[in-house]
Design a protein around this motif. Structure first.
Motif, short mmCIF file in Angstrom:
data_model
loop_
_atom_site.label_atom_id
_atom_site.label_comp_id
_atom_site.label_asym_id
_atom_site.label_seq_id
_atom_site.Cartn_x
_atom_site.Cartn_y
_atom_site.Cartn_z
N VAL A 419 64.20 -6.51 2.73
CA VAL A 419 63.62 -5.81 3.87
C VAL A 419 62.17 -6.21 4.05
CG1 VAL A 419 62.96 -3.54 4.77
CG2 VAL A 419 65.22 -3.88 3.76
N ILE A 420 61.39 -6.25 2.96
CA ILE A 420 59.98 -6.61 3.05
C ILE A 420 59.83 -8.08 3.44
CG2 ILE A 420 57.84 -6.84 1.72
CD1 ILE A 420 58.65 -4.39 0.15
N GLY A 421 60.76 -8.93 2.99
CA GLY A 421 60.69 -10.34 3.35
C GLY A 421 60.91 -10.61 4.83
N MET A 422 61.66 -9.73 5.51
CA MET A 422 61.96 -9.93 6.93
C MET A 422 61.07 -9.09 7.85
SD MET A 422 66.14 -10.20 6.97
CE MET A 422 66.36 -8.56 6.29
N GLU A 423 60.08 -8.37 7.31
CA GLU A 423 59.24 -7.51 8.14
C GLU A 423 58.21 -8.34 8.91
OE1 GLU A 423 57.08 -4.93 5.53
OE2 GLU A 423 55.90 -6.56 4.66
N ASP A 424 57.60 -7.71 9.91
CA ASP A 424 56.50 -8.33 10.65
C ASP A 424 55.27 -8.34 9.76
OD1 ASP A 424 54.70 -9.29 12.46
OD2 ASP A 424 54.72 -7.54 13.78
N LYS A 425 54.77 -9.53 9.42
CA LYS A 425 53.68 -9.63 8.46
C LYS A 425 52.40 -8.96 8.96
CE LYS A 425 56.43 -11.97 5.89
NZ LYS A 425 57.08 -11.29 4.75
N ASN A 427 52.39 -6.30 10.93
CA ASN A 427 52.65 -4.87 11.05
C ASN A 427 53.72 -4.49 10.02
OD1 ASN A 427 52.57 -2.24 11.97
ND2 ASN A 427 54.03 -2.61 13.62
N PRO A 428 53.37 -4.52 8.72
CA PRO A 428 54.37 -4.30 7.67
C PRO A 428 54.81 -2.84 7.59
CG PRO A 428 52.19 -4.53 6.71
CD PRO A 428 52.03 -4.80 8.17
N TYR A 429 55.94 -2.64 6.92
CA TYR A 429 56.48 -1.30 6.75
C TYR A 429 55.71 -0.53 5.68
CZ TYR A 429 60.55 -3.20 9.21
OH TYR A 429 61.38 -3.79 10.12
N THR A 430 55.50 0.76 5.94
CA THR A 430 54.94 1.64 4.93
C THR A 430 56.06 2.07 3.98
OG1 THR A 430 55.32 3.63 6.26
CG2 THR A 430 53.21 2.48 6.54
N ASP A 431 55.69 2.71 2.87
CA ASP A 431 56.70 3.15 1.91
C ASP A 431 57.66 4.17 2.54
OD1 ASP A 431 55.58 1.50 0.06
OD2 ASP A 431 54.56 3.07 -1.08
N GLN A 432 57.12 5.03 3.40
CA GLN A 432 57.99 6.02 4.04
C GLN A 432 58.97 5.35 5.01
OE1 GLN A 432 57.72 9.23 3.00
NE2 GLN A 432 59.67 9.52 4.08
N GLN A 433 58.52 4.33 5.71
CA GLN A 433 59.42 3.59 6.59
C GLN A 433 60.48 2.84 5.78
OE1 GLN A 433 56.43 1.30 8.66
NE2 GLN A 433 56.57 2.57 10.51
N LEU A 434 60.09 2.32 4.62
CA LEU A 434 61.06 1.64 3.76
C LEU A 434 62.12 2.61 3.26
CD1 LEU A 434 58.65 -0.64 1.69
CD2 LEU A 434 60.27 -1.39 3.43
N VAL A 435 61.72 3.86 2.99
CA VAL A 435 62.70 4.87 2.57
C VAL A 435 63.73 5.09 3.66
CG1 VAL A 435 62.97 7.33 2.06
CG2 VAL A 435 61.13 6.04 0.98
N ALA A 436 63.28 5.17 4.93
CA ALA A 436 64.20 5.38 6.04
C ALA A 436 65.13 4.18 6.24
CB ALA A 436 63.41 5.64 7.32
N ILE A 437 64.60 2.96 6.08
CA ILE A 437 65.44 1.76 6.25
C ILE A 437 66.49 1.69 5.14
CG2 ILE A 437 65.39 -0.76 6.22
CD1 ILE A 437 62.61 -0.60 7.47
#
Length: 469
Positions: A419-425, A427-437
């Motif tokens: 997920v982190i490898g495919m994020e927008d560099k 505008n990266p995901y926060t930890d809370q957004q990663l939890v939702a994904i």
């Protein structure tokens, strides 16, 4: 006044041979081969059994070498021009020979060379060399000092975490700056210590890292500016200044050709349908024997000291062959148990098929102690049809997913890394957004769990990833 007292206490004593056996279990194939070579140099009773085919091949090579020099006198004074013997003066693109790989000095060897010039105690120098060998390819130290002290005490001499920390300070004095650091914060602080600390940006950056690093990671910028009495422009200058510092000490010192360590597998796993064939690679007890000539020497020796020496060497050789058999048999049992436990994973090597497995699961199946299983799987690699794997990486704890199934935490780490490898560099995901994904993918984890796995993967927080995008 004379008095008597009676006490009862439990003590645990380990025989020296048991310690040697545990040390032997921890060695991989290459280390075991070096250990056997050293033992053969010291023990005249231990002999290696050479293959007859290899002996015949050696005799053939010697005979061919003799034929090469047979007609030397005839051609010694032959004045043939050099260009007649050259392979080619020019090469086209299709016939161009391979270029030799440039020799690259490993940063660990360079650090040990610098360490040899320092005037330090012999114990500290030995510990520092062990710490240098324990570094990652980035130059950072991931193991904690307590674990390093335990491993070092078992292999060499008894030490404490405090003494290891003293040796680590010596490593911090070496080049490149930041080598041996345990995290990014410590790496930055060592780099700033080498700069002019009278500069305002350097001084404020040191204060920020020493006193407000957790606030900086949590993006509490207003609190930091209030505590350091900085305006927004001054704080932006400090952040940009930190952004120009390398986060890993060795990353900036790598050349275009980086040396790679060759992994020699200890176990080979072949796959044929639903059947798996396991082969223990490397040295076995069948490759050695006790010398028959020295057995005859014992019978005719009259000197008591010489007889005692010969008997001790014979016992040592017999024990070493016994230990080799024990090691290989135990490794075979453990590998079979792991494959039975992770059969779906060994079919195609899909990380998502890994099952939660701890050392106790395998120890109960094979009837060995947990520490023995740990030593026999540590630093051991298996060659499979989908690649070379580290056996210790297969041991993971379990987490209940959204559907109630227990899955390996390595599966979640693999999903998080994707997920982190495919994020927008930018505008990266926060930890809370990663939890939702991850929740949408079926993995029910808390935010602190995501932060823990992100730290294990050495991935910084979102604001730091955006800063270096």
């Amino acid at each position: 006044m004379i008095s008597q007292s009676q006490q009862q206490q439990h003590t645990l004593k380990i025989l020296p041979q048991q310690i040697q056996l545990l040390n032997l279990f921890q060695l991989n194939s290459l280390e075991l081969q070096m250990h056997i070579r050293q033992e053969m140099e010291q023990n005249p009773y231990l002999e290696e059994i050479l293959d007859q085919g290899s002996e015949a091949k050696a005799d053939k090579c010697d005979h061919e070498a003799e034929q090469d020099y047979k007609d030397w006198e005839e051609f010694a004074d032959n004045d043939v021009p050099d260009y007649c013997r050259e392979y080619a003066n020019y090469f086209n693109e299709s016939n161009r020979p391979d270029r030799p790989i440039a020799d690259v000095l490993d940063f660990r060897e360079e650090a040990k060379k610098q360490l040899s010039y320092k005037d330090v105690d012999e114990r500290v120098q030995t510990l520092a060399c062990y710490l240098i060998d324990s570094l990652e390819d980035t130059g950072l130290l991931q193991k904690d000092l307590v674990t390093i002290a335990d491993d070092f005490s078992f292999r060499y001499f008894l030490t404490t975490p405090e003494e290891v920390e003293l040796a680590l300070r010596t490593v911090h004095e070496l080049e490149p700056v930041g080598i041996g650091c345990r995290d990014i914060r410590e790496c930055w602080l060592l780099q700033l210590a080498k700069m002019n600390q009278k500069r305002p940006d350097v001084a404020n950056a040191i204060l920020l890292l020493k006193n407000h690093y957790e606030d900086f990671k949590s993006r509490r910028f207003e609190k930091i500016m209030d505590m350091l009495q900085l305006d927004e422009e001054e704080f932006r200058i400090i952040v940009q200044f930190l952004g120009r510092l390398p986060m890993r000490p060795v990353a900036e010192h790598l050349t275009s050709i980086s040396p790679k360590d060759s992994i020699i597998p200890d176990i080979q796993v072949s796959h044929d349908g639903d059947e798996f064939t396991i082969t223990i690679c490397g040295i076995t007890a069948e490759n050695f024997r006790v010398s028959d000539e020295l057995n005859e020497t014992i019978k005719v020796t009259k000197d008591k000291s010489a007889l005692q020496y010969l008997r001790s060497k014979m016992q040592s050789a017999n024990w070493l062959m016994y230990a080799l058999r024990q090691r290989n048999e135990s490794m075979m049992k453990i590998t079979k148990a792991i494959i039975r436990f992770q059969k779906d994973y060994f079919q195609d090597g899909d990380v998502n098929k890994l099952q939660p497995m701890i050392l106790k699961n395998i120890a109960d199946q094979v009837g060995l102690d947990i520490s023995t299983v740990s030593r026999l799987t540590s630093n051991k690699y298996a060659d499979t049809h989908f690649g070379t794997i580290h056996l210790k990486d297969l041991f993971t704890e379990g987490i209940i997913n959204k559907s109630g199934e227990v899955i390996s935490n390595r599966v979640i780490r693999h999903a998080l890394e994707e997920v982190i490898g495919m994020e927008d560099k930018r505008n990266p995901y926060t930890d809370q957004q990663l939890v939702a994904i991850l929740m949408n993918k079926g993995y029910k984890v808390a935010r602190r769990t995501v932060a823990k796995y992100r730290d294990l993967l050495q991935i910084p927080v979102a604001q730091v990833r955006a800063m270096w995008a």
